[in-house]
Scaffold this active site. Structure first.
Site, PDB file in Angstrom:
ATOM      1  N   HIS A 145      24.990  55.006  26.449  1.00 57.95           N
ATOM      2  CA  HIS A 145      23.459  54.603  25.697  1.00 57.95           C
ATOM      3  C   HIS A 145      24.054  52.885  24.961  1.00 57.95           C
ATOM      4  CE1 HIS A 145      21.560  58.044  26.942  1.00 57.95           C
ATOM      5  NE2 HIS A 145      22.517  59.490  26.691  1.00 57.95           N
TER       6      HIS A 145
ATOM      7  N   TYR B  48      28.501  64.100  18.876  1.00 56.19           N
ATOM      8  CA  TYR B  48      27.476  63.425  17.818  1.00 56.19           C
ATOM      9  C   TYR B  48      27.708  62.858  16.888  1.00 56.19           C
ATOM     10  CZ  TYR B  48      24.653  62.421  22.077  1.00 56.19           C
ATOM     11  OH  TYR B  48      24.413  62.690  23.920  1.00 56.19           O
TER      12      TYR B  48
ATOM     13  N   ASN C 218      17.446  62.996  27.811  1.00 60.04           N
ATOM     14  CA  ASN C 218      16.762  61.859  29.151  1.00 60.04           C
ATOM     15  C   ASN C 218      15.705  61.587  28.947  1.00 60.04           C
ATOM     16  OD1 ASN C 218      19.963  61.119  28.315  1.00 60.04           O
ATOM     17  ND2 ASN C 218      20.278  62.433  29.773  1.00 60.04           N
TER      18      ASN C 218
END
Length: 494
Positions: free
Chosen positions: A62, A344, A134
């Site tokens: 990303h 993350y 997404n």
């Protein structure tokens, strides 16, 4: 290599970074089939931690994207399902959205065929709540042990520095669970006309908890109010050279002319008890829940109306993480989600520093009182009176409440296992992509799918991979497979 160990086929074995035999490249370690993942699965932690540190400073995935600020307003009462403040009747909450491509680098074209990221940060009265999804409702795999390998297969060949369709199809054809997402990717949704013309999905299943403590499972659908539109492959290829920043330019241009893009949030709600014997595993990230079983319920509307004053500060340094949960919302037994809760935040600590939550796009709009101190780029002192707990100086105490820590599911005593989702009767990798082709796509969309797939596969340079790729589509749908095979054979003959 490790002495005394060989793979089942007699070939080399996978090892840890220290050279010890790796326990599995396919399954992570959990308490029972649907239980929590375990921190002492050191090989999974090693893979995730190493993967998170592969790139400096752009995101590993990303990397290329665009972002904008706006507001989310609740339009329907869903308080019977969750006590989360952000979803209470009439509530308005500031939000930051970031849209992105997945595999390309910072300078890559916006119009490459690729899934699109759809990440949201809600600045709620209970702290930041992030949804990291997404523009497709599914993903390529269901177990995080495979994620790093998948991404590397979609990136550049380290020998040539070039994107390589052979690598992609080698991985996909050896991973049948990817079939549903690849069908989405090769269809019209693979190249949206703009970020404004695409839906966004949580993809993962989450848990909602209401004020009485009742739990349900939930999936999020952010449906574009601008309508779903796509770019045909030929136009996407042309625009990749004509305007590599097409989607970023379109988003900012729309907001500048006050044509503010918006999305309507709808959710699917599954009663907590349904999950155990549903016809396929509802936490499998490669599956959707049919709307006939769990219809869409409207929640609210998101409008984006402000471009950040500085791209680097507000978009490049934005840190979205599914571990940012608030009371009334928790995770599910989805193994991919559980791994991302760690991965993350770990990525952000490495990429933009341990104090990344002090940066403008990540800073909550409520007071922070955390027993944390120092570290690189620290700019605010702890708001705790002391940097330890317990203390005698009026420092804060944790208050037990229904929140992410308690929003969990019961796990009975179970052995530690490395297993895929296998206990539901419809756990099949090809059923849902076949239904997508036969029941959702029309004839024109099927024609475009065949054209997109055969054009992509025609660039595969290994006969074995090429054969598996054709078989892959025959398993999804025999007629599509036959048409792809004919097109590929014709292209190779020519």
């Amino acid at each position: 290599m490790s002495e005394g160990y060989t793979a089942p086929d007699g070939g080399p074995i996978t090892t840890t970074g220290a050279g010890a035999p790796a326990p599995s490249d396919e399954q992570s370690l959990s308490v029972g089939r649907d239980g929590p993942l375990l921190l002492h699965d050191v090989y999974l932690v090693e893979k995730m931690a190493h993967f998170n540190r592969e790139r400096v400073p752009e995101r590993v995935v990303h990397a290329k994207g665009a972002g904008a600020y706006g507001t989310f307003r609740v339009t329907q009462d869903v308080s019977e399902y969750t006590c989360a403040d952000v979803f209470q009747p009439g509530r308005e909450t500031p939000v930051l959205a970031r849209f992105s491509t997945v595999a390309g680098e910072q300078g890559s074209p916006d119009t490459w065929r690729d899934p699109r990221g759809f990440a949201l940060k809600f600045y709620t009265r209970q702290g930041n709540y992030d949804m990291v999804g997404n523009n497709t409702p599914v993903f390529f795999m269901r177990d995080p042990q495979k994620f790093q390998d998948f991404i590397r297969s979609q990136k550049r060949d380290p020998r040539t520095g070039l994107r390589d369709n052979t690598m992609q199809w080698d991985y996909w054809s050896l991973s049948p669970e990817s079939a549903h997402q690849v069908t989405w990717l090769m269809g019209d949704r693979g190249v949206p006309r703009s970020y404004r013309n695409m839906d966004g999905f949580s993809s993962h299943t989450y848990m909602w908890v209401n004020a009485a403590g009742r739990k349900v499972w939930v999936k999020y659908h952010f449906l574009t109010d601008q309508g779903n539109e796509f770019l045909p492959q030929e136009e996407a290829d042309r625009m990749a050279g004509a305007d590599a920043d097409l989607h970023r330019r379109d988003l900012y241009g729309a907001i500048a002319r006050r044509d503010y893009p918006s999305w309507t949030l709808k959710v699917q709600i599954m009663p907590f008890e349904d999950a155990a014997d549903y016809r396929f595993n509802p936490f499998d990230l490669t599956k959707v829940w049919p709307h006939g079983d769990y219809p869409l319920i409207e929640v609210g509307r998101m409008v984006l109306d402000r471009v950040p004053e500085d791209y680097f500060i507000h978009v490049e340094q934005a840190a979205f993480e599914p571990s940012n949960l608030v009371p009334g919302i928790g995770p599910s037994p989805d193994k991919m989600l559980l791994a991302r809760l760690f991965s993350y935040a770990d990525t952000h600590r490495y990429r933009i520093g341990v104090n990344y939550n002090e940066l403008p796009p990540n800073r909550p709009e409520v007071p922070v009182r955390a027993y944390q101190k120092d570290g690189r780029m620290r700019s605010t002192p702890p708001n705790t009176g002391a940097v330890y707990h317990p203390n005698s100086f009026g420092g804060p105490d944790a208050v037990r409440q229904e929140g992410p820590e308690e929003s969990s599911w019961p796990v009975e005593a179970a052995e530690l296992v490395r297993e895929a989702y296998t206990r539901h009767r419809d756990d099949d990798d090809f059923v849902q992509p076949r239904a997508l082709i036969r029941d959702v796509m029309d004839d024109a969309a099927r024609d475009r799918l065949v054209s997109n797939v055969s054009g992509h596969i025609a660039q595969v340079h290994d006969d074995g991979v090429l054969g598996r790729a054709v078989d892959y589509w025959s398993n999804i749908d025999p007629e599509i497979g036959r048409r792809v095979a004919a097109r590929v054979k014709g292209n190779h003959t020519a």
